[in-house]
Design a protein around this motif. Structure first.
Motif, PDB file in Angstrom:
ATOM      1  N   SER A  21     -36.012  17.428  95.330  1.00  0.00           N
ATOM      2  CA  SER A  21     -34.463  16.754  94.785  1.00  0.00           C
ATOM      3  C   SER A  21     -34.754  15.511  94.682  1.00  0.00           C
ATOM      4  CB  SER A  21     -33.850  17.777  95.327  1.00  0.00           C
ATOM      5  OG  SER A  21     -33.552  19.100  95.613  1.00  0.00           O
ATOM      6  N   LEU A  22     -34.312  14.615  93.603  1.00  0.00           N
ATOM      7  CA  LEU A  22     -34.438  13.365  93.665  1.00  0.00           C
ATOM      8  C   LEU A  22     -33.042  12.995  93.641  1.00  0.00           C
ATOM      9  CD1 LEU A  22     -36.430  13.302  89.803  1.00  0.00           C
ATOM     10  CD2 LEU A  22     -37.343  13.132  92.796  1.00  0.00           C
ATOM     11  N   LYS A  23     -33.499  11.654  94.610  1.00  0.00           N
ATOM     12  CA  LYS A  23     -31.673  11.153  94.631  1.00  0.00           C
ATOM     13  C   LYS A  23     -32.198   9.756  94.215  1.00  0.00           C
ATOM     14  CE  LYS A  23     -29.422  10.332  98.984  1.00  0.00           C
ATOM     15  NZ  LYS A  23     -28.290  10.855 100.408  1.00  0.00           N
ATOM     16  N   VAL A  24     -31.470   9.267  93.361  1.00  0.00           N
ATOM     17  CA  VAL A  24     -31.462   8.076  92.906  1.00  0.00           C
ATOM     18  C   VAL A  24     -30.453   7.497  93.798  1.00  0.00           C
ATOM     19  CG1 VAL A  24     -30.850   6.342  90.640  1.00  0.00           C
ATOM     20  CG2 VAL A  24     -31.538   9.132  90.792  1.00  0.00           C
ATOM     21  N   MET A  25     -31.640   5.933  94.412  1.00  0.00           N
ATOM     22  CA  MET A  25     -31.103   5.293  95.815  1.00  0.00           C
ATOM     23  C   MET A  25     -31.194   3.660  94.836  1.00  0.00           C
ATOM     24  SD  MET A  25     -30.458   7.805  98.220  1.00  0.00           S
ATOM     25  CE  MET A  25     -30.169   5.704  99.478  1.00  0.00           C
ATOM     26  N   LEU A  26     -29.857   2.619  94.547  1.00  0.00           N
ATOM     27  CA  LEU A  26     -29.486   1.806  94.260  1.00  0.00           C
ATOM     28  C   LEU A  26     -29.289   0.395  95.593  1.00  0.00           C
ATOM     29  CD1 LEU A  26     -26.275   1.390  92.995  1.00  0.00           C
ATOM     30  CD2 LEU A  26     -28.666   2.061  91.279  1.00  0.00           C
ATOM     31  N   PRO A  27     -30.331  -0.992  94.898  1.00  0.00           N
ATOM     32  CA  PRO A  27     -31.099  -1.918  96.256  1.00  0.00           C
ATOM     33  C   PRO A  27     -29.770  -1.697  97.072  1.00  0.00           C
ATOM     34  CG  PRO A  27     -31.429  -2.597  93.859  1.00  0.00           C
ATOM     35  CD  PRO A  27     -30.401  -1.480  93.616  1.00  0.00           C
ATOM     36  N   GLU A  28     -30.212  -2.022  98.724  1.00  0.00           N
ATOM     37  CA  GLU A  28     -29.342  -2.155  99.161  1.00  0.00           C
ATOM     38  C   GLU A  28     -27.900  -3.775  98.939  1.00  0.00           C
ATOM     39  OE1 GLU A  28     -30.635  -1.459 103.120  1.00  0.00           O
ATOM     40  OE2 GLU A  28     -31.500   0.208 102.917  1.00  0.00           O
ATOM     41  N   GLU A  29     -28.788  -4.559  98.887  1.00  0.00           N
ATOM     42  CA  GLU A  29     -28.223  -5.732  98.503  1.00  0.00           C
ATOM     43  C   GLU A  29     -27.737  -6.107  96.875  1.00  0.00           C
ATOM     44  OE1 GLU A  29     -31.119  -9.073 100.539  1.00  0.00           O
ATOM     45  OE2 GLU A  29     -30.684  -8.110 102.535  1.00  0.00           O
ATOM     46  N   ARG A  30     -27.092  -6.501  96.681  1.00  0.00           N
ATOM     47  CA  ARG A  30     -26.853  -6.839  95.511  1.00  0.00           C
ATOM     48  C   ARG A  30     -27.812  -7.708  94.619  1.00  0.00           C
ATOM     49  NH1 ARG A  30     -21.120  -9.374  94.472  1.00  0.00           N
ATOM     50  NH2 ARG A  30     -21.446  -9.365  92.551  1.00  0.00           N
ATOM     51  N   ASP A  31     -28.162  -7.250  93.225  1.00  0.00           N
ATOM     52  CA  ASP A  31     -28.736  -8.199  92.608  1.00  0.00           C
ATOM     53  C   ASP A  31     -28.270  -8.332  91.750  1.00  0.00           C
ATOM     54  OD1 ASP A  31     -31.080  -8.582  90.647  1.00  0.00           O
ATOM     55  OD2 ASP A  31     -32.619  -7.175  91.523  1.00  0.00           O
ATOM     56  N   PRO A  32     -27.989 -10.036  91.274  1.00  0.00           N
ATOM     57  CA  PRO A  32     -27.504 -10.737  89.588  1.00  0.00           C
ATOM     58  C   PRO A  32     -27.984 -10.539  88.407  1.00  0.00           C
ATOM     59  CG  PRO A  32     -27.520 -11.811  92.238  1.00  0.00           C
ATOM     60  CD  PRO A  32     -28.594 -10.685  92.388  1.00  0.00           C
ATOM     61  N   LYS A  33     -29.335 -10.504  87.957  1.00  0.00           N
ATOM     62  CA  LYS A  33     -30.163  -9.845  87.882  1.00  0.00           C
ATOM     63  C   LYS A  33     -30.150  -8.891  87.100  1.00  0.00           C
ATOM     64  CE  LYS A  33     -34.513 -13.383  88.397  1.00  0.00           C
ATOM     65  NZ  LYS A  33     -35.509 -13.841  88.853  1.00  0.00           N
ATOM     66  N   LEU A  34     -30.192  -7.445  88.091  1.00  0.00           N
ATOM     67  CA  LEU A  34     -29.889  -6.207  87.305  1.00  0.00           C
ATOM     68  C   LEU A  34     -27.996  -5.859  86.984  1.00  0.00           C
ATOM     69  CD1 LEU A  34     -30.441  -3.322  87.401  1.00  0.00           C
ATOM     70  CD2 LEU A  34     -29.980  -2.756  90.018  1.00  0.00           C
ATOM     71  N   GLU A  35     -27.339  -7.167  87.340  1.00  0.00           N
ATOM     72  CA  GLU A  35     -25.881  -6.306  87.649  1.00  0.00           C
ATOM     73  C   GLU A  35     -26.325  -7.026  85.616  1.00  0.00           C
ATOM     74  OE1 GLU A  35     -23.614  -8.690  90.186  1.00  0.00           O
ATOM     75  OE2 GLU A  35     -23.405  -7.222  91.521  1.00  0.00           O
ATOM     76  N   ALA A  36     -26.072  -8.322  85.666  1.00  0.00           N
ATOM     77  CA  ALA A  36     -26.314  -9.075  84.591  1.00  0.00           C
ATOM     78  C   ALA A  36     -27.467  -7.656  83.213  1.00  0.00           C
ATOM     79  CB  ALA A  36     -26.740 -10.179  83.899  1.00  0.00           C
ATOM     80  N   LEU A  37     -27.748  -7.092  83.386  1.00  0.00           N
ATOM     81  CA  LEU A  37     -28.734  -6.002  82.422  1.00  0.00           C
ATOM     82  C   LEU A  37     -27.345  -5.048  82.164  1.00  0.00           C
ATOM     83  CD1 LEU A  37     -31.149  -5.954  81.539  1.00  0.00           C
ATOM     84  CD2 LEU A  37     -32.280  -4.466  82.912  1.00  0.00           C
ATOM     85  N   ILE A  38     -27.549  -4.778  83.580  1.00  0.00           N
ATOM     86  CA  ILE A  38     -26.612  -3.494  82.851  1.00  0.00           C
ATOM     87  C   ILE A  38     -25.296  -3.494  82.250  1.00  0.00           C
ATOM     88  CG2 ILE A  38     -25.273  -1.605  84.347  1.00  0.00           C
ATOM     89  CD1 ILE A  38     -28.326  -1.105  84.286  1.00  0.00           C
ATOM     90  N   LYS A  39     -24.881  -5.015  82.839  1.00  0.00           N
ATOM     91  CA  LYS A  39     -23.431  -5.425  81.890  1.00  0.00           C
ATOM     92  C   LYS A  39     -23.864  -5.289  80.112  1.00  0.00           C
ATOM     93  CE  LYS A  39     -19.115  -8.461  82.470  1.00  0.00           C
ATOM     94  NZ  LYS A  39     -19.350  -9.939  82.475  1.00  0.00           N
ATOM     95  N   ASP A  40     -25.027  -5.970  80.512  1.00  0.00           N
ATOM     96  CA  ASP A  40     -24.814  -5.842  78.555  1.00  0.00           C
ATOM     97  C   ASP A  40     -25.996  -5.006  78.447  1.00  0.00           C
ATOM     98  OD1 ASP A  40     -24.710  -8.714  78.603  1.00  0.00           O
ATOM     99  OD2 ASP A  40     -26.721  -8.811  79.099  1.00  0.00           O
ATOM    100  N   TRP A  41     -26.236  -3.537  78.821  1.00  0.00           N
ATOM    101  CA  TRP A  41     -26.648  -2.609  78.239  1.00  0.00           C
ATOM    102  C   TRP A  41     -25.811  -1.164  78.680  1.00  0.00           C
ATOM    103  CZ3 TRP A  41     -26.537   1.609  81.368  1.00  0.00           C
ATOM    104  CH2 TRP A  41     -27.001   3.214  80.664  1.00  0.00           C
ATOM    105  N   ALA A  42     -24.328  -1.404  79.118  1.00  0.00           N
ATOM    106  CA  ALA A  42     -23.234  -0.314  79.241  1.00  0.00           C
ATOM    107  C   ALA A  42     -22.937  -0.100  78.343  1.00  0.00           C
ATOM    108  CB  ALA A  42     -22.065  -0.573  80.577  1.00  0.00           C
ATOM    109  N   LYS A  43     -22.836   1.336  77.984  1.00  0.00           N
ATOM    110  CA  LYS A  43     -22.815   2.326  76.592  1.00  0.00           C
ATOM    111  C   LYS A  43     -21.014   2.912  76.757  1.00  0.00           C
ATOM    112  CE  LYS A  43     -26.964   2.333  75.202  1.00  0.00           C
ATOM    113  NZ  LYS A  43     -28.325   4.212  74.149  1.00  0.00           N
ATOM    114  N   GLY A  44     -20.420   2.528  78.100  1.00  0.00           N
ATOM    115  CA  GLY A  44     -18.736   3.230  78.305  1.00  0.00           C
ATOM    116  C   GLY A  44     -19.432   4.488  78.216  1.00  0.00           C
ATOM    117  N   ASP A  45     -20.561   5.477  78.962  1.00  0.00           N
ATOM    118  CA  ASP A  45     -20.830   6.749  79.320  1.00  0.00           C
ATOM    119  C   ASP A  45     -19.810   7.741  80.250  1.00  0.00           C
ATOM    120  OD1 ASP A  45     -21.974   6.527  76.932  1.00  0.00           O
ATOM    121  OD2 ASP A  45     -24.119   6.731  77.282  1.00  0.00           O
ATOM    122  N   GLY A  46     -19.546   6.730  81.600  1.00  0.00           N
ATOM    123  CA  GLY A  46     -19.314   6.942  81.924  1.00  0.00           C
ATOM    124  C   GLY A  46     -18.680   8.501  81.908  1.00  0.00           C
TER     125      GLY A  46
END
Length: 316
Positions: free
Chosen positions: A281-306
């Motif tokens: 069973s897969l369990k997706v884990m985010l980095p333990e420390e904040r990654d500004p580049k990842l946050e910026a990438l997700i912010k630009d990519w976000a589609k509001g699918d939640g």
């Protein structure tokens, strides 16, 4: 064996959560996959697993703390044996009886009750010599119980263990492939002596399987929860995973979510003519420390699918 608390490196007053945490850390450090061909580390891993099989179980831990069982999980003798027989504890944790004294005691009993040795209720109870045990339903010697603890992998693959019997002999036990926790292996004729030429009893060996830090068994199937990174979940790829019989490479599909289950056909428990599967069973884990580049990438990519996903699941 040393004190179980010392083996796990915890104090006697430690909580169950602290005991579990200590075991998981030691198990990961000492696991055979990380220490191949190191016999000392393998023995230490077995010792830690055996300690946790008792301290990790609240009831067994309480019995150990009260002195009712020893470090191997075997019962400790509580005073004299039945009818005042002398009893002693063997290295295997089982209790033996002085059979000569037992027979003398019953001889006195029959004399005191006015019965001749060899009779009970006016009927003969034995053959030649009038053995009071003969024909009483106790002809066969006593069955003697033992307990051994094995590792999870050994319960899957099978193996051999040496058992020290209470009469001083050592015997090799074959651990069958796929044995379950609590299963009893019967060694015919390895128990207590019979009376008056009657056959010996049997040795009953209860097998306890140590819990594993990440494998779980359900019938003949084995389950593993596998942490994966965000990039592995999105892009997929090949990943090495542990199994009780060694490591395997599996392919993670692209766009995999937490909870996605992959089946490894017939990589589970082989028992009799059946072989189970292994489920990852897969369990997706985010980095333990904040990654500004990842946050910026997700912010630009976000589609509001939640909200859309939650409505689809009936949660909003």
């Amino acid at each position: 064996m040393n004190d179980l608390y010392k083996i796990l490196g915890v104090e006697k007053k430690a909580s169950q959560a602290e005991v579990k945490k200590a075991y998981r850390e030691l198990a990961k450090k000492l696991h055979p996959d990380r220490n191949k061909d190191d016999v000392k580390v393998a023995d230490r891993f077995k010792e830690v697993s055996a300690a946790y099989s008792i301290l990790g179980d609240e009831k067994q831990r309480a019995r150990y703390d009260r002195g009712e069982i020893d470090e191997s999980g075997a019962e400790r003798p509580m005073g004299g044996g039945p009818f005042g027989f002398k009893s002693s504890q063997s290295a295997g944790g089982s209790t033996t009886f002085d059979f000569d004294e037992a027979e003398d005691l019953f001889t006195d009993f029959f004399r005191f009750t006015g019965r001749r040795r060899g009779t009970a209720g006016g009927k003969k109870t034995g053959g030649k010599g009038g053995n009071p045990f003969k024909g009483s339903g106790r002809d066969k010697g006593l069955d003697i119980s033992y307990q051994i603890t094995i590792g999870f992998e050994e319960s899957i693959t099978g193996g051999k263990r040496r058992l020290h019997l209470n009469d001083g002999r050592d015997v090799d036990i074959k651990i069958p492939e796929g044995i379950k926790n609590g299963q009893v292996i019967r060694l015919a004729g390895q128990g207590g002596p019979g009376f008056g030429g009657a056959p010996k009893g049997d040795a009953l060996v209860e097998v306890r399987v140590s819990p594993h830090p990440y494998f779980k068994r359900d019938g003949n199937d084995i389950h593993l929860e596998l942490p994966i990174s965000l990039d592995e979940a999105i892009l997929g790829g090949d990943i090495d995973v542990p199994t009780p019989k060694g490591r395997l490479t599996i392919r993670i599909p692209k766009n995999s979510s937490t909870g996605k289950r992959l089946r490894l056909k017939e990589k589970g428990v082989k028992r009799g003519g059946e072989t189970g599967h292994m489920y990852v069973s897969l369990k997706v884990m985010l980095p333990e420390e904040r990654d500004p580049k990842l946050e910026a990438l997700i912010k630009d990519w976000a589609k509001g699918d939640g909200p859309k996903l939650r409505r689809k699941a009936g949660l909003s």
